[in-house]
Design a protein around this motif. Sequence first.
Motif: not given
Length: 458
Positions: A19, A281, A293, A369, A371, A398
């Motif tokens: 990130h 994540v 996140y 990505t 999550l 991340p």
Amino acid sequence: MSKKKQLKLGAFLPGSGHHVAAWRHPNTPADGGLNFQHYKQLAQTAERGKFDMLFLADGLAVWDRGQGAEAFSRSGQFSVHFEPLTLLSALSAVTENIGLVATSSTYDEPFHLARKFASLDYLSGGRAGWNLVTSSAEAAAQNFSQENHLEHSLRYERAREFVDVVTKLWDSWEDDAFLHDKESGIYFDAEKLHVPHHKGKHFSVRGPLNVARPPQGYPVIVQAGSSEAGQDLAAQTAEAIFTAQQTLAEAQAFYTSVKGRLAKYGRSPDHLKIMPGVFPVIGKTEQEAKDKYEQLQELIHPLVGLGLLSGLVGGHDLSKYPLDGPLPDLPDTNGGKSRLQLIIDLARRENLTIRQLYLWIAGARGHRTILGTPEHIADQLEDWFVNGGADGFNIMPPWLPGGLEEFVDLVIPELQRRGIFRTEYESSTLRENLGLPRPVNQFTTKTAPEPVGVGSLA
Ligand SMILES: Cc1cc2nc3c(=O)[nH]c(=O)nc-3n(C[C@H](O)[C@H](O)[C@H](O)COP(=O)(O)O)c2cc1C
């Protein structure tokens, strides 16, 4: 019951995490890129998770193009870090099984590069891998006495010959050339030395290499280009290919396109592993993952978000356009073509403003990505794996070390429970753990070996 096809996993490890604001995360060392104890811990965590490889990317210029001084002063984490081969050499001494893959650009010289990766393969007992890039950052040229970056297709043509020279150098000595016979005083068998005398359009390299043939024959050759030229080079020379794909349909199209080229070069589809990047994540609940996140997203300074996006669209300065307006039509780039196209397609498909777009790519830079809970993330990985979208994944934590530790402690056991990921390493070499054949020495075969690196130029 026959063993299920096994997933291949890479741990993609930039200092503080992927990130763009990872270095500001409370549980992350801000100096991660130059912190050896931190990297030692990361390497040993990835090995505990039985990852096939850890991967270190590299750039030959800082990321200051397309952004002002203030933006750059807030986003140094991708710019200041160890030279990857130096770091991998040190990590080879504190690990035993995990593959050690680093980017090395064709801005280097084939002789230097062949020697460094052969040495790493000896230091690590056969765990070295080379991610061949022609450098996506056009700015690299100015650090190598050149005004401009070579034109994209010419870069790939030159890269093709570059690989040819490197593999000829690795084949200079046959595996059993060195006798070390103290009695007779004969150090090596002269019959088993092959001087390449390479003369090509871009390179003239006599050889031989002053390192014996690497334990793996060749360190594993990886690539990361996804354009037409990138895919064709990979089909001729690569054993693994890193890529960024957003949807299963895109990943399947890329997978079919690359694998469909191998027969043309006499290669088996199993001998090239396609590994899209994934930015996971992880939370005990979906909400917990979303909160984690958001915690990172809130740390993004607008100048940093915009600077990252500008860098990924070829260094085009987006600061002169309204942030809450659409992404303007952008000129083609001589840098990373497929990434530019991916970001334009994403912006158009999701109808994103510039601000929404930089927030979307701030974590994964265009890679996927995911999550959610460990089960949800395992579901998503298994879905692409069993539906022809991937042979494995390049995992992009991340923030570090937490994002990697959570993946190893929570997602790996889930993948192992499903029988699609190893519980023990099969071997001590990267090549064998990836299920790749050992390359035959091109100078010892009458019949052309299945091309790995040498291809049709042998
Ligand atoms: C997972 C991954 C890792 C990459 N690592 C590097 C790197 O370390 N250094 C670099 O210059 N480019 C890196 N790239 C960019 C590629 O080399 C290439 O420029 C980009 O994928 C665009 O390729 P194309 O021009 O063939 O479309 C990476 C790309 C991917 C997908």
